[in-house]
Design a protein around this motif. Structure first.
Motif, mmCIF file in Angstrom:
data_model
loop_
_atom_site.group_PDB
_atom_site.id
_atom_site.type_symbol
_atom_site.label_atom_id
_atom_site.label_comp_id
_atom_site.label_asym_id
_atom_site.label_seq_id
_atom_site.Cartn_x
_atom_site.Cartn_y
_atom_site.Cartn_z
ATOM 1 N N TRP A 69 -84.716 -5.714 -59.079
ATOM 2 C CA TRP A 69 -85.347 -6.759 -58.265
ATOM 3 C C TRP A 69 -86.863 -6.575 -58.280
ATOM 4 C CZ3 TRP A 69 -88.495 -8.204 -54.428
ATOM 5 C CH2 TRP A 69 -88.236 -9.393 -53.744
ATOM 6 N N MET A 70 -87.303 -5.336 -58.098
ATOM 7 C CA MET A 70 -88.742 -5.048 -58.061
ATOM 8 C C MET A 70 -89.402 -5.313 -59.408
ATOM 9 S SD MET A 70 -89.734 -4.132 -55.038
ATOM 10 C CE MET A 70 -91.282 -3.344 -55.456
ATOM 11 N N LYS A 71 -88.706 -5.041 -60.478
ATOM 12 C CA LYS A 71 -89.256 -5.270 -61.817
ATOM 13 C C LYS A 71 -89.580 -6.744 -62.016
ATOM 14 C CE LYS A 71 -88.299 -4.312 -66.708
ATOM 15 N NZ LYS A 71 -88.470 -5.669 -67.255
ATOM 16 N N ILE A 72 -88.686 -7.616 -61.577
ATOM 17 C CA ILE A 72 -88.927 -9.048 -61.721
ATOM 18 C C ILE A 72 -90.122 -9.480 -60.877
ATOM 19 C CG2 ILE A 72 -87.963 -11.345 -61.343
ATOM 20 C CD1 ILE A 72 -85.209 -10.147 -61.876
ATOM 21 N N LEU A 73 -90.219 -8.987 -59.655
ATOM 22 C CA LEU A 73 -91.358 -9.356 -58.807
ATOM 23 C C LEU A 73 -92.664 -8.884 -59.435
ATOM 24 C CD1 LEU A 73 -92.467 -10.560 -56.187
ATOM 25 C CD2 LEU A 73 -92.165 -8.320 -55.117
ATOM 26 N N ARG A 74 -92.681 -7.669 -59.942
ATOM 27 C CA ARG A 74 -93.900 -7.121 -60.558
ATOM 28 C C ARG A 74 -94.351 -7.994 -61.729
ATOM 29 N NH1 ARG A 74 -96.344 -1.938 -60.713
ATOM 30 N NH2 ARG A 74 -98.261 -2.142 -61.937
ATOM 31 N N GLU A 75 -93.391 -8.523 -62.475
ATOM 32 C CA GLU A 75 -93.707 -9.373 -63.624
ATOM 33 C C GLU A 75 -94.089 -10.786 -63.213
ATOM 34 O OE1 GLU A 75 -90.065 -9.058 -65.735
ATOM 35 O OE2 GLU A 75 -90.570 -7.143 -66.707
ATOM 36 N N SER A 76 -93.852 -11.123 -61.942
ATOM 37 C CA SER A 76 -94.054 -12.496 -61.477
ATOM 38 C C SER A 76 -95.313 -12.697 -60.650
ATOM 39 C CB SER A 76 -92.840 -12.946 -60.641
ATOM 40 O OG SER A 76 -91.646 -12.845 -61.378
ATOM 41 N N THR A 77 -96.040 -11.628 -60.347
ATOM 42 C CA THR A 77 -97.213 -11.758 -59.475
ATOM 43 C C THR A 77 -98.303 -10.780 -59.870
ATOM 44 O OG1 THR A 77 -97.971 -11.709 -57.172
ATOM 45 C CG2 THR A 77 -96.288 -10.102 -57.801
ATOM 46 N N ASN A 78 -99.530 -11.144 -59.539
ATOM 47 C CA ASN A 78 -100.669 -10.248 -59.726
ATOM 48 C C ASN A 78 -101.068 -9.557 -58.429
ATOM 49 O OD1 ASN A 78 -101.074 -10.839 -62.507
ATOM 50 N ND2 ASN A 78 -102.082 -12.759 -61.952
ATOM 51 N N LEU A 79 -100.391 -9.908 -57.330
ATOM 52 C CA LEU A 79 -100.715 -9.282 -56.048
ATOM 53 C C LEU A 79 -100.188 -7.852 -56.001
ATOM 54 C CD1 LEU A 79 -99.942 -12.071 -53.411
ATOM 55 C CD2 LEU A 79 -102.155 -11.412 -54.354
ATOM 56 N N PRO A 80 -100.881 -6.956 -55.293
ATOM 57 C CA PRO A 80 -100.367 -5.598 -55.094
ATOM 58 C C PRO A 80 -99.050 -5.637 -54.323
ATOM 59 C CG PRO A 80 -102.688 -5.737 -54.487
ATOM 60 C CD PRO A 80 -102.205 -7.142 -54.675
ATOM 61 N N ILE A 81 -98.114 -4.795 -54.729
ATOM 62 C CA ILE A 81 -96.794 -4.739 -54.113
ATOM 63 C C ILE A 81 -96.621 -3.391 -53.430
ATOM 64 C CG2 ILE A 81 -94.304 -4.866 -54.494
ATOM 65 C CD1 ILE A 81 -94.983 -6.390 -57.127
ATOM 66 N N VAL A 82 -96.269 -3.431 -52.151
ATOM 67 C CA VAL A 82 -96.075 -2.213 -51.368
ATOM 68 C C VAL A 82 -94.645 -2.207 -50.826
ATOM 69 C CG1 VAL A 82 -96.834 -0.863 -49.383
ATOM 70 C CG2 VAL A 82 -98.506 -2.169 -50.721
ATOM 71 N N ILE A 83 -93.922 -1.123 -51.058
ATOM 72 C CA ILE A 83 -92.568 -1.001 -50.530
ATOM 73 C C ILE A 83 -92.636 -0.612 -49.066
ATOM 74 C CG2 ILE A 83 -90.353 0.205 -50.721
ATOM 75 C CD1 ILE A 83 -91.055 0.753 -53.671
ATOM 76 N N PHE A 84 -91.874 -1.339 -48.262
ATOM 77 C CA PHE A 84 -91.746 -1.072 -46.825
ATOM 78 C C PHE A 84 -90.277 -0.701 -46.611
ATOM 79 C CE2 PHE A 84 -91.749 -3.396 -42.459
ATOM 80 C CZ PHE A 84 -91.778 -2.173 -41.793
ATOM 81 N N PRO A 85 -89.915 0.547 -46.868
ATOM 82 C CA PRO A 85 -88.502 0.916 -47.034
ATOM 83 C C PRO A 85 -87.731 1.044 -45.724
ATOM 84 C CG PRO A 85 -89.866 2.862 -47.213
ATOM 85 C CD PRO A 85 -90.811 1.695 -47.040
ATOM 86 N N GLY A 86 -86.445 0.695 -45.816
ATOM 87 C CA GLY A 86 -85.542 0.917 -44.702
ATOM 88 C C GLY A 86 -84.768 2.204 -44.852
#
Length: 243
Positions: A69-86
């Motif tokens: 899931w994260m791989k697709i998001l990373r390929e879909s945006t230039n915004l920084p991605i931060v995990i907010f884990p549960g």
């Protein structure tokens, strides 16, 4: 290399869009990232936002292939991605950073040390920017998923000094951020009084999330001292949301 902490600290206003992978199928990620561009651009202009981020996480995520899931998001945006884990299972090198949270509003050892211990073993050689974060669950008028999963009670908004002291404890423990969380879908957000008091007492950035649905609420939260505001439900309910 993105320096997330430096960006938050040096910026006047940062905004994070929180995405829960349990509420978004993988085949919808690319379309979402494209569709939300105009929404966040409008928010950035109206609220004078300096930095934009995606936060990704959820309370359970039992049936989500998180790394894919994260791989697709990373390929879909230039915004920084931060995990907010549960939990310690919500880790991926496809993000830029990770909120290494301590649920200091509760006294459940599983969320004070055990989840962190299990995650640490996986993060020894990570490229993620690790952001130790004191996480305080504040009563937002309804039972939240975090409350249910963690088996802890939120701090009451009427007890401002207790919240301030918990936040100050987080700073003394070496956390680099403090997150005041009313919870996903909260009926009401963290009060302006609480944001003001906590921000005045701390030397580290304050993040505020939960129950923020209008431009006015977000503006007031920034003016009260929040360095970062997190919105999720408002975006989920209407991708064209503009307050």
């Amino acid at each position: 290399m993105i320096d997330i902490l430096k960006s938050i600290t040096q910026s006047n206003r940062s905004l994070a869009i929180l995405i829960d992978p349990e509420k978004m199928d993988m085949d919808a990620i690319s379309a979402f990232a494209k569709a939300i561009t105009s929404t966040i651009t409008a928010l950035q202009n109206e609220l004078n936002i300096d930095q934009l981020f995606f936060f990704v996480g959820g309370s359970t995520m039992e049936n989500v292939p998180f790394n894919s899931w994260m791989k697709i998001l990373r390929e879909s945006t230039n915004l920084p991605i931060v995990i907010f884990p549960g939990s310690h299972n919500q880790l991926s090198e496809h993000a830029h950073g990770l909120l290494f949270t301590n649920l200091l509003s509760g006294r459940n050892p599983d969320y004070l040390i055990e989840q962190q211990f299990l995650a640490a073993q996986k993060l020894k050689n990570t490229n993620l920017e690790i952001l130790p974060t004191g996480y305080l669950l504040i009563d937002g008028g309804k039972e939240t998923a975090v409350q249910n999963i963690s088996k802890t009670q939120p701090l009451h908004q009427s007890d401002v000094m207790s919240i301030v002291n918990h936040a100050f404890t987080a700073q003394l423990m070496g956390n680099l951020l403090v997150y005041l969380e009313a919870g996903s879908g909260a009926i009401y957000p963290v009060s302006i009084t609480i944001v003001q008091e906590v921000s005045q007492q701390l030397k580290i950035p304050v993040i505020v999330g939960g129950g923020l649905r209008t431009i006015e609420q977000i503006e007031d939260t920034y003016r009260a001292g929040a360095k970062m505001v997190v919105i999720g439900t408002a975006i989920e309910q209407d991708i064209k949301w503009n307050g």
